[in-house]
Scaffold this motif. Sequence first.
Motif, PDB file in Angstrom:
ATOM      1  N   ARG A  68       0.766  -1.071   0.123  1.00 15.26           N
ATOM      2  CA  ARG A  68       0.173   0.190  -0.120  1.00 15.26           C
ATOM      3  C   ARG A  68       0.854   1.168  -0.056  1.00 15.26           C
ATOM      4  N   GLU A  69       0.583   2.260  -0.782  1.00 13.78           N
ATOM      5  CA  GLU A  69       1.330   3.361  -0.918  1.00 13.78           C
ATOM      6  C   GLU A  69       0.795   4.676  -0.159  1.00 13.78           C
ATOM      7  N   SER A  70       1.323   5.546   0.014  1.00 13.47           N
ATOM      8  CA  SER A  70       0.783   6.799   0.501  1.00 13.47           C
ATOM      9  C   SER A  70       0.194   7.584  -0.574  1.00 13.47           C
ATOM     10  N   ARG A  71      -1.093   8.152  -0.061  1.00 12.14           N
ATOM     11  CA  ARG A  71      -1.691   8.719  -1.151  1.00 12.14           C
ATOM     12  C   ARG A  71      -1.690  10.289  -1.011  1.00 12.14           C
ATOM     13  N   GLY A  72      -0.964  10.966  -0.012  1.00 11.05           N
ATOM     14  CA  GLY A  72      -0.952  12.334   0.354  1.00 11.05           C
ATOM     15  C   GLY A  72      -0.039  12.979  -0.710  1.00 11.05           C
ATOM     16  N   THR A  73      -0.078  14.430  -0.294  1.00  5.59           N
ATOM     17  CA  THR A  73       0.890  15.157  -1.183  1.00  5.59           C
ATOM     18  C   THR A  73       2.180  15.191  -0.415  1.00  5.59           C
ATOM     19  N   LEU A  74       2.923  15.918  -1.072  1.00  4.21           N
ATOM     20  CA  LEU A  74       4.538  15.770  -0.771  1.00  4.21           C
ATOM     21  C   LEU A  74       4.598  17.160   0.064  1.00  4.21           C
ATOM     22  N   ASP A  75       5.621  17.054   0.970  1.00  2.00           N
ATOM     23  CA  ASP A  75       6.023  18.318   1.551  1.00  2.00           C
ATOM     24  C   ASP A  75       7.076  18.908   0.666  1.00  2.00           C
ATOM     25  N   GLN A  76       7.623  20.001   1.084  1.00  2.00           N
ATOM     26  CA  GLN A  76       8.698  20.766   0.061  1.00  2.00           C
ATOM     27  C   GLN A  76      10.071  19.862  -0.109  1.00  2.00           C
ATOM     28  N   GLN A  77      10.346  19.446   1.106  1.00  2.00           N
ATOM     29  CA  GLN A  77      11.645  18.687   0.849  1.00  2.00           C
ATOM     30  C   GLN A  77      11.423  17.382   0.075  1.00  2.00           C
ATOM     31  N   GLU A  78      10.319  16.797   0.409  1.00  2.00           N
ATOM     32  CA  GLU A  78       9.692  15.528  -0.628  1.00  2.00           C
ATOM     33  C   GLU A  78       9.623  15.871  -2.036  1.00  2.00           C
ATOM     34  N   ALA A  79       9.075  16.932  -2.212  1.00  2.00           N
ATOM     35  CA  ALA A  79       8.898  17.536  -3.639  1.00  2.00           C
ATOM     36  C   ALA A  79      10.366  17.606  -4.533  1.00  2.00           C
ATOM     37  N   LYS A  80      11.045  18.117  -3.668  1.00  2.00           N
ATOM     38  CA  LYS A  80      12.661  18.232  -4.232  1.00  2.00           C
ATOM     39  C   LYS A  80      13.075  16.900  -4.561  1.00  2.00           C
ATOM     40  N   GLU A  81      12.877  15.969  -3.514  1.00  2.00           N
ATOM     41  CA  GLU A  81      13.579  14.497  -3.893  1.00  2.00           C
ATOM     42  C   GLU A  81      12.678  14.066  -4.896  1.00  2.00           C
ATOM     43  N   PHE A  82      11.332  14.164  -5.338  1.00  4.66           N
ATOM     44  CA  PHE A  82      10.611  13.531  -6.262  1.00  4.66           C
ATOM     45  C   PHE A  82      11.235  14.032  -7.496  1.00  4.66           C
ATOM     46  N   VAL A  83      11.511  15.399  -7.829  1.00  6.35           N
ATOM     47  CA  VAL A  83      12.198  15.911  -8.768  1.00  6.35           C
ATOM     48  C   VAL A  83      13.383  15.343  -9.083  1.00  6.35           C
ATOM     49  N   GLN A  84      14.338  15.135  -8.136  1.00  6.65           N
ATOM     50  CA  GLN A  84      15.645  14.449  -8.196  1.00  6.65           C
ATOM     51  C   GLN A  84      15.584  13.165  -8.716  1.00  6.65           C
ATOM     52  N   GLY A  85      14.457  12.317  -8.349  1.00  8.11           N
ATOM     53  CA  GLY A  85      14.195  11.062  -8.829  1.00  8.11           C
ATOM     54  C   GLY A  85      13.921  11.086 -10.202  1.00  8.11           C
ATOM     55  N   HIS A  86      12.940  11.830 -10.612  1.00 10.78           N
ATOM     56  CA  HIS A  86      12.427  12.137 -12.259  1.00 10.78           C
ATOM     57  C   HIS A  86      13.811  12.376 -12.986  1.00 10.78           C
ATOM     58  N   GLU A  87      14.613  13.282 -12.412  1.00  8.47           N
ATOM     59  CA  GLU A  87      15.628  13.800 -13.177  1.00  8.47           C
ATOM     60  C   GLU A  87      16.762  12.779 -13.244  1.00  8.47           C
ATOM     61  N   ASP A  88      16.924  12.007 -12.283  1.00  7.57           N
ATOM     62  CA  ASP A  88      18.076  11.055 -12.268  1.00  7.57           C
ATOM     63  C   ASP A  88      17.736   9.910 -13.437  1.00  7.57           C
ATOM     64  N   ARG A  89      16.353   9.280 -13.177  1.00  3.83           N
ATOM     65  CA  ARG A  89      15.858   8.404 -14.142  1.00  3.83           C
ATOM     66  C   ARG A  89      16.007   8.804 -15.544  1.00  3.83           C
ATOM     67  N   PHE A  90      15.605   9.921 -15.882  1.00  2.00           N
ATOM     68  CA  PHE A  90      15.503  10.597 -17.256  1.00  2.00           C
ATOM     69  C   PHE A  90      17.048  10.577 -17.784  1.00  2.00           C
TER      70      PHE A  90
END
Length: 133
Positions: free
Chosen positions: A99-121
């Motif tokens: 089961r995954e979290s369905r909430g929004t990301l805080d500011q730090q988590e949003a940065k980590e999300f963007v980093q994950g997207h950029e690294d995978r690409f």
Amino acid sequence: MVVRREGDAVGRVEDGMPYRWGQLYAALVAMRSLAGTGRIAPAPPREVAATTGNPYNDCKGLLREVGLHLFAARERGGTSADAAVVIMDDIARLTPPRRESRGTLDQQEAKEFVQGHEDRFAAYRKAWESLTG
């Protein structure tokens, strides 16, 4: 290496859920673009930023179409078809059986999300330069 603190524990960003969501989102977007254009393109920055508001729902929406995208990319043949197989494997690996979290990301988590997207690409760009050029 980038680190973050969670309580007293120190962990790598790469081990966290937001980073993994960013990686999954990048793989899903790459498959979508392969199906549509035969090229691998990242999500536009505005789309990535909007997805940090609810990565669960956005990834779930893209997952609903991934089979059709895989089929379309495979029909193109050649490097696009080869890339589609690898990207599909990434999608499976990045979709955990829990089961995954369905909430929004805080500011730090949003940065980590963007980093994950950029690294995978970046990994896709390195693997298939001719498809990302």
